[in-house]
Design a protein around this motif. Sequence first.
Motif, PDB file in Angstrom:
ATOM      1  N   TRP A 114      45.606  28.306  56.448  1.00 22.56           N
ATOM      2  CA  TRP A 114      45.515  29.341  55.397  1.00 22.56           C
ATOM      3  C   TRP A 114      44.173  30.073  55.497  1.00 22.56           C
ATOM      4  N   HIS A 137      42.080  38.535  42.258  1.00 26.75           N
ATOM      5  CA  HIS A 137      41.804  38.533  43.702  1.00 26.75           C
ATOM      6  C   HIS A 137      41.560  37.097  44.148  1.00 26.75           C
ATOM      7  N   GLY A 170      46.597  29.153  47.852  1.00 30.36           N
ATOM      8  CA  GLY A 170      45.823  30.362  48.106  1.00 30.36           C
ATOM      9  C   GLY A 170      45.111  30.895  46.890  1.00 30.36           C
ATOM     10  N   HIS A 171      45.550  30.510  45.711  1.00 33.34           N
ATOM     11  CA  HIS A 171      44.838  30.900  44.494  1.00 33.34           C
ATOM     12  C   HIS A 171      43.650  29.957  44.286  1.00 33.34           C
ATOM     13  N   GLY A 181      41.147  31.496  47.577  1.00 32.17           N
ATOM     14  CA  GLY A 181      41.466  30.188  48.124  1.00 32.17           C
ATOM     15  C   GLY A 181      40.408  29.141  47.861  1.00 32.17           C
ATOM     16  N   SER A 223      44.031  32.467  58.422  1.00 32.71           N
ATOM     17  CA  SER A 223      44.994  33.573  58.343  1.00 32.71           C
ATOM     18  C   SER A 223      44.729  34.534  57.189  1.00 32.71           C
ATOM     19  N   HIS A 224      44.102  34.041  56.108  1.00 29.93           N
ATOM     20  CA  HIS A 224      44.046  34.835  54.881  1.00 29.93           C
ATOM     21  C   HIS A 224      42.650  35.106  54.331  1.00 29.93           C
ATOM     22  N   LEU A 225      41.665  34.272  54.646  1.00 29.36           N
ATOM     23  CA  LEU A 225      40.381  34.393  53.960  1.00 29.36           C
ATOM     24  C   LEU A 225      39.551  35.531  54.543  1.00 29.36           C
ATOM     25  N   SER A 226      39.141  36.449  53.671  1.00 33.33           N
ATOM     26  CA  SER A 226      38.254  37.543  54.049  1.00 33.33           C
ATOM     27  C   SER A 226      37.237  37.749  52.940  1.00 33.33           C
TER      28      SER A 226
END
Length: 484
Positions: free
Chosen positions: A129, A101, A82-83, A104, A132-135
Amino acid sequence: MRDLPRRSVLGLLGAAGLAGVPGVAAAQPSPSAPPPSSGSGSVPSVGATALAPPPGGWRRVAEDVRNETRWAWRSYVDRAFGHDQIKPVSGGYEEFFVPGHPMGLTVVEALDTLWLMELDAEFAEGVRWVKSHLSFDVNAPFQVFETNIRMLGGLLSAYHVSGDSALLALARDLGDRLLVAFTKSPTGIPYRYVNLRTGAVSQPETNLAETGTYITEFGSLSKWTGDRKYYNAAKKAFQYTFDRRTSFDLLPWDVHAETGAWRNRFATIGPPADSYYEYLWDGWHLFGDRDLKRWWDVLLRGILRHQTDVVSGRLWFAQVDAFTGRRDSRTQSELAAFFGGLLAESGDIARGRAYHNSWTTVQDRYGVLPEGINYTSLRPTSVGNQLRPEYADGAFFLWLATRDEVYRERAHRHYQEMKRTSRTNYGYTILTDVTTGAKGDFCPGYWWSEQLKYYWLIFGDARRFDYTSHYLSTEGNIFLGARR
């Protein structure tokens, strides 16, 4: 440019029109070579070389590439998932776009590579990922160029290989946020930065690569959404700079987005201009836009006439004064090594071969290419190497154009040297000095999207890749040619 920033078969270039977007025809084959240069020296002649494959054959090399990719991915997932980028020596991580911040970046850049390699569990892991997480609702300035080629391009290629509409929805959201950098500019040349949440733009002082490396990402977004606005914005930025070329048909690389004024005098095929020329040809190849083909032809003739420089029998491209044609510098960035493959794609196989031969001389001397050289002496002007893919990129496209095994052999040497010098505790790292082998602690996101993919495709006879009708972006993202 990249961290710093940054490429089939001839005669089969016209595969995909801009479906649903009126006014752009399907590309037609146009492999005609440009006229001989009237610059200094002729193109060195190069013949084909027959080489035996390595023990076990090329497929065995491809399997080794896949195993290394799987191992590096597991290290990334275990230590930095995710980093933006893993620090492969220490096992830490760092962010690329906004400190603190994560976006990904490595996940997005790796997706289509994982899919092409048939690493389906890893691909699914990455897609989960992202969904579910990327914005992109982030209150911070993002560099438009890097965000386009890496994040937008990565999402579009993942959509192309999977057909997952959630990935296209994310790409469209990001495209709308980036588009503001174009629409707020008085000239249509994009600002370098845009705040993804507020739309605030900044830094009108920009360069050719950061004005002209959008047509394939924005055009593919137009094609797949049916909304032409993205394509129009990218083409308008191209036209503004092309129309202000000098009487030598050259473009200085430094330009002001608000005024359109040139801010320097010098033309180069390397950074920060390189992918501007690449995307002129690519836009024609992918969308059949005859304006882009004409602009490419005009500018390539200027480059060949005024920048060609043959030194000790080796072909290079000098930096010159765009207003007088006077040679300014006999240095070359490693990022320019892609140009041999681009010349071959566009029909000029002889020059493509000759230019790749020049860089092969440098690889033979140092093993790993330094970031920059003085090409009269072949001495480094910058001794590091940022895990660069451009030489392998050129080898891949020359192999596609010629099927000469020498390019597989050169890519194999490139791969072996990378394994020898850059493999470390938790993946692959940059070198701070190619002459000593000193390592840094950093793995750029583009390594996942470009280098690994070129190796897999040139060695692997990949089942999921159409070798006769395809397109890879400047970041190695596949927008055409996935075999699902």
